[in-house]
Structure formats: C-alpha cells, structure tokens
Write a protein that holds these residues in place. Structure first.
Motif, PDB file in Angstrom:
ATOM      1  N   GLU A  64       0.833  -1.195   0.000  1.00  0.00           N
ATOM      2  CA  GLU A  64       0.000   0.000   0.000  1.00  0.00           C
ATOM      3  C   GLU A  64       0.876   1.256   0.000  1.00  0.00           C
ATOM      4  O   GLU A  64       1.998   1.243   0.517  1.00  0.00           O
ATOM      5  N   THR A  97      -3.240   7.157   1.794  1.00  0.00           N
ATOM      6  CA  THR A  97      -4.307   7.143   0.790  1.00  0.00           C
ATOM      7  C   THR A  97      -5.225   8.368   0.949  1.00  0.00           C
ATOM      8  O   THR A  97      -6.341   8.377   0.440  1.00  0.00           O
ATOM      9  N   CYS A 132      -6.138  12.182   0.075  1.00  0.00           N
ATOM     10  CA  CYS A 132      -5.921  13.109  -1.033  1.00  0.00           C
ATOM     11  C   CYS A 132      -5.136  14.323  -0.536  1.00  0.00           C
ATOM     12  O   CYS A 132      -5.491  14.932   0.481  1.00  0.00           O
ATOM     13  N   CYS A 176      -9.364  16.308   0.220  1.00  0.00           N
ATOM     14  CA  CYS A 176     -10.702  15.776  -0.093  1.00  0.00           C
ATOM     15  C   CYS A 176     -11.059  14.570   0.745  1.00  0.00           C
ATOM     16  O   CYS A 176     -12.198  14.100   0.702  1.00  0.00           O
ATOM     17  N   GLU A 188     -10.324  10.423   2.014  1.00  0.00           N
ATOM     18  CA  GLU A 188      -9.789   9.126   1.607  1.00  0.00           C
ATOM     19  C   GLU A 188     -10.006   8.895   0.108  1.00  0.00           C
ATOM     20  O   GLU A 188     -11.096   9.151  -0.427  1.00  0.00           O
ATOM     21  N   MET A 189      -8.938   8.447  -0.588  1.00  0.00           N
ATOM     22  CA  MET A 189      -9.061   8.146  -2.019  1.00  0.00           C
ATOM     23  C   MET A 189      -9.684   6.765  -2.223  1.00  0.00           C
ATOM     24  O   MET A 189      -9.658   5.905  -1.335  1.00  0.00           O
ATOM     25  N   THR A 190     -10.238   6.547  -3.411  1.00  0.00           N
ATOM     26  CA  THR A 190     -10.935   5.304  -3.749  1.00  0.00           C
ATOM     27  C   THR A 190     -10.049   4.441  -4.644  1.00  0.00           C
ATOM     28  O   THR A 190      -9.432   4.945  -5.581  1.00  0.00           O
ATOM     29  N   LYS A 191      -9.996   3.155  -4.355  1.00  0.00           N
ATOM     30  CA  LYS A 191      -9.220   2.229  -5.181  1.00  0.00           C
ATOM     31  C   LYS A 191      -9.879   2.082  -6.549  1.00  0.00           C
ATOM     32  O   LYS A 191     -11.067   1.785  -6.659  1.00  0.00           O
ATOM     33  N   ILE A 192      -9.100   2.325  -7.605  1.00  0.00           N
ATOM     34  CA  ILE A 192      -9.647   2.248  -8.966  1.00  0.00           C
ATOM     35  C   ILE A 192      -8.988   1.135  -9.789  1.00  0.00           C
ATOM     36  O   ILE A 192      -9.315   0.957 -10.963  1.00  0.00           O
ATOM     37  N   GLU A 224      -5.388  -1.929  -9.846  1.00  0.00           N
ATOM     38  CA  GLU A 224      -4.131  -2.360  -9.252  1.00  0.00           C
ATOM     39  C   GLU A 224      -3.220  -2.947 -10.326  1.00  0.00           C
ATOM     40  O   GLU A 224      -3.681  -3.392 -11.376  1.00  0.00           O
TER      41      GLU A 224
END
Length: 522
Positions: A114, A118, A120, A124, A126-130, A132
């Motif tokens: 990781e 995570t 931003c 903003c 927590e970022m979102t997993k898009i 891998e």
C-alpha cells in the motif's frame, strides 16, 4: 536567486554530473567485459581443432556470457535512470518475459504493498481504489528435509490374555533405515537426471546438518535399483518388439579394480520413438553397458530384438550386424543424414568448398520437406518424400560421383564424398517407409547427457556400477521422453512395488501409463 542558492544549485548539478559519469563508466566497463567474453567464445568455437572447447564444455562459457549480459543490463538501466534524473525502480519494468507463464499448480503467496498514505493531498479525504498492478515472480523455498515419525499402537484385551492387535510395519527400501522412498527418488533423479554425483549430493545434505556419505547414498540407490529392475526389464521387452530402433554408443570410463587406473567401457543407447510419424507406441530408451565397442557386444544386447530397421551412424559394427541371418530376417540399415551434413559443414568452414556448399543446400531441401510432414501419418510422409525428395536424391548421387572424379583422391573432401556414397543405400531407405527418419537425432539427443555425467562423475566405479548406471538412467530418460516427472514416478512406483504390486500386472507401472501432466516433467 542569491549566492547561497547558486552555490547549492551548482553543487547539486556537479553531484548529478558525477553520478551520471560514474553510471556511464560502469556501463562502458560492463560492455567491454561482455565484448571480450564474446570474442573469446568465438575463438574457442571457431578456432583450430586443437584450440576448440569440447561440446560438453561449451555450455560453461555460455553460462558466463549470460551472467555478463545480466550485469550489463543493470549497468545500462542505472545509466539511463541517471541521465533521466530518476532513481532506478521497479514501477515500470521493461521486460515481462514470464508473466502469465508461471505454472498454475505452484502455490501463490500474495502480498499487498500500500502507499504510505491514501489521503488526497488536496484535503478531499480518503481516495478510492480504482485498480491495481499485479506482477508475479518466481520464488523458492530451499529443499526442506523433514522427519517422518511412524507410530504403530499395540492393543490388548483386558479380559482375554494373549490377544493383541497391531498394524503391520510397511516394507521399506532400506529396512530400519533412514530414507523414505521420496528421498531415494530424489537421489536417483539428481544423479541420473541432473548429473549430480553422489559426493556432491552428500555435500548438499551436509549443509543442512545431515551427515550422509556417498557410500550410504549409493547403497540406497542400489537397493532401489533392485526393486525397479522388473520395470526396466519390461521396458526392454517393449523395445525388443519395436519394428524400428535407433542405436548409438558413447565411451564410459570405468575404474580398473586394483590399480586405480581407468579403462574404456561403452554405453549403447537403443531407442524407439514413433512420435515423428504419429505412432501410438510409447517412446522408450534403454542403455546397455559393455566393456568394449566391438561387434560381439552389440550382438549380445541386440540378440533378442525382433525389429526390421536399425537406424544408426556409419560405424562399421552396424554393417556387420546387417550381415547376420536372423529368424526375423536381416537388419535393414538406415543411415543418418546429420552425420553426412556435419562432414560437409566442416569442409565448407575450413575450405569454403563450393562442392560442400552445394551439398549442404541439397540436404537443407531434404530437411525442409521433412519439416512439412513432421508428426503426420507414415503414408502422408512417404507420399511427400516420393513426390519431392526422390527427385533430389535421384540427381544427387550422379552429381556426387562426378565431383569425386574431379577432386584430389587424397583430399578430405574426396573422403567425405566417398563416405556418403558408401552409405547411399541406408541414406535413401527413408524413401521406402514413411516411419523412417532422416537422421539418428532421437538417440543422439538422449546419449549426450551420458557425456555430461561422465564429465561430472569422471568414471563408473566398476562394471557392475556401470550396469546399474545404465539401468537407472534408462528409467529416468524414458520418464522424460513421456513427459512424466521422474521424481514423482520413481517415488510412487517404489511405494507400489513395496506394497506388493502383482508381478503379472507390471504393465501398469510403465512410465507411459502415468497420467502426470507434462508440464510437471523434470
């Protein structure tokens, strides 16, 4: 920008320049080392005969060349990264040669790396997993020895005196000894499949704290050979019924009892391999040991063979075998175009002979025709040969005879042409039967490892040891021919035999009846 900033920037640039120059120097040095090794390798392969490496040694400098290429690749990557002002890292690998090709049966150990954060950076949240990136690398756990503890509880009735129950102890290859069948199989495959002598294996076990001398390992292998002998004898029976066999021989130094000197014995390889014409028979190889290379020895081990065709090189002993009357009829000799080709390759490389060059061109046409029908039914192969190869053969013989009359009778080229014409009947027999091959490559490819074992082990200890060597090498090589993992096969077969497998059902224990996936073949 103030003076302090300029000084700092100047120092940074100088440091970066020094880093780039060092990386480039390292890359140039690696490049020079690699070029030097290539030049040396070329000299050793193409120099005069007395300066060449033997075929058995030639793989060693190739390994060193591969190591040097790896060093050069790293040096180049570091230089490129320095020129771009980046630290070399794995985030964008240039090569993915093995990705997607690692066998599915291997266990996967996953780890997730990781990022440090995570969140931003804009605030903003927590970022979102898009997605891998996934990479697979081949890892290893060194061979792990373990101890199997077998308990056999005893039970007795509290009311009846003398009544007791206990499971029978299973039979082992070494009664009351240390090794399991798996360990003995590993020793056999390492020696006869991977060409690792027993004394080197003993050193490997010593590094794990296990004291085993090569005499002990040899005793284990001999005991296993005793149990496996019926399997190998049945393989030999299959081979004796083959209609066409390949035969070749190679030297095997054997220790002379009493004086420590060595004398030359010979391993003879007999092969049946019908895969070239889509035959259904299993591929089999059996090695025979003989103390010499003469006709008597070949007649002894070929005495009970019932085949029609004997495919071999031009060694004179095979010609004498073809003159012997047998109940099945005389052997029909099939000779090898590869041996002929090698002679003309040497003439072309040494003399730039236009006759040799033309001969090589004609042989290449024959092999091109063969490649187009490789693995097809005999009738299809024979039809293609008669339609295309026959015309080449028909013109080639008178052409060779004409060339022989033009060159000096004392020249090596004349010797090579005479050699070819002397074997002409056997060289053209492939036009009579679609099951026949143009060469003896199936047996040559199998007898080469014997030379490698000879280099590693120096010699067999005695004639009996050489015979056992031939027997176990036959089993391991036949496993490989059939795409079977020899370790699993020997391990399982020993266990089945020890458990009392009926001798009249020995066919069930043949390597070609094993259903292991070919991808597991060692």
């Amino acid at each position: 920008m103030n003076d302090v900033s300029l000084i700092a920037e100047n120092a940074r640039l100088k440091a970066q320049l020094a880093e780039i120059e060092a990386a480039l120097a390292e890359s140039r040095e690696a490049q020079e080392r690699l070029e030097k090794m290539v030049r040396q390798l070329q000299r050793e392969k193409f120099a005069a005969r007395s300066e060449k490496l033997s075929p058995d040694q030639f793989h060693l400098p190739l390994e060193e060349l591969a190591i040097a290429e790896g060093m050069l690749a790293v040096a180049r990557e570091k230089a490129e990264a320095a020129l771009k002002g980046k630290t070399p890292g794995p985030e964008k690998p240039l090569r993915k040669r093995n990705r997607g090709h690692l066998p599915p049966h291997l266990p996967r150990i996953e780890r997730v790396i990781e990022p440090k954060s995570t969140l931003c950076p804009c605030g903003c949240g927590e970022m979102t997993k898009i997605g891998e990136d996934i990479s697979e690398r081949l890892d290893i756990v060194p061979a792990q020895l373990r101890v199997l503890v077998t308990r056999r509880p005893r039970y007795a009735c509290r009311h009846c005196s003398g009544t007791m129950a206990q499971a029978h102890a299973p039979e082992h290859v070494v009664p009351g000894g240390l090794p399991t069948e798996a360990l003995i199989a590993q020793v056999i495959v390492s020696k006869f499949g991977d060409h690792l002598p027993l004394y080197r294996q003993a050193d490997i076990y010593k590094r794990q704290g296990i004291q085993l001398d090569r005499g002990t390992l040899g005793n284990w292998v001999g005991r296993a050979a005793f149990h496996l002998k019926p399997v190998i004898e049945h393989m030999r029976q299959h081979l004796r019924s083959a209609d066409r066999i390949f035969v070749d021989e190679t030297r095997a130094p054997v220790l002379e009892p009493g004086n420590g000197a060595t004398r030359s014995g010979y391993f003879w390889a007999v092969v049946s391999d019908d895969r070239g014409h889509a035959g259904t028979g299993p591929p089999i190889v059996v090695f025979h040991y003989a103390p010499g290379r003469g006709e008597l020895h070949a007649r002894t081990f070929l005495e009970n063979y019932r085949g029609r065709y004997l495919q071999s090189d031009g060694y004179g002993v095979y010609g004498k075998l073809a003159e012997i009357d047998r109940p099945e009829g005389r052997w029909q000799l099939v000779h090898c175009w590869t041996h002929v080709r090698r002679r003309f390759v040497k003439r072309f490389e040494s003399d730039a002979s236009p006759i040799a060059e033309e001969m090589l061109r004609q042989i290449a046409l024959l092999y091109r025709i063969e490649a187009s029908v490789r693995g097809q039914a005999p009738e299809i192969r024979l039809a293609a040969r008669r339609a295309h190869a026959a015309a080449i053969i028909e013109k080639l013989k008178p052409w060779l005879e004409a060339q022989l009359s033009k060159v000096s009778a004392k020249s090596q080229l004349a010797t090579d042409i005479a050699y070819t014409l002397g074997l002409w009947t056997g060289l053209t027999r492939f036009l009579e039967d679609g099951r026949l091959e143009l060469d003896t490559n199936p047996v040559e490819n199998l007898i080469r490892p014997i030379a490698l074992t000879r280099k590693n082990a120096l010699f067999a200890g005695n004639d009996v040891g050489a015979e056992n060597w031939a027997m176990l090498a036959s089993l391991v090589a036949t496993c490989k021919l059939n795409g079977v993992n020899p370790f699993n096969y020997i391990h399982q077969t020993l266990r089945v035999i020890l458990d009392g497998h009926p001798r009249n059902q020995i066919e069930q224990l043949m390597p070609w009846t094993c259903d292991q996936a070919s991808s597991l073949a060692a």
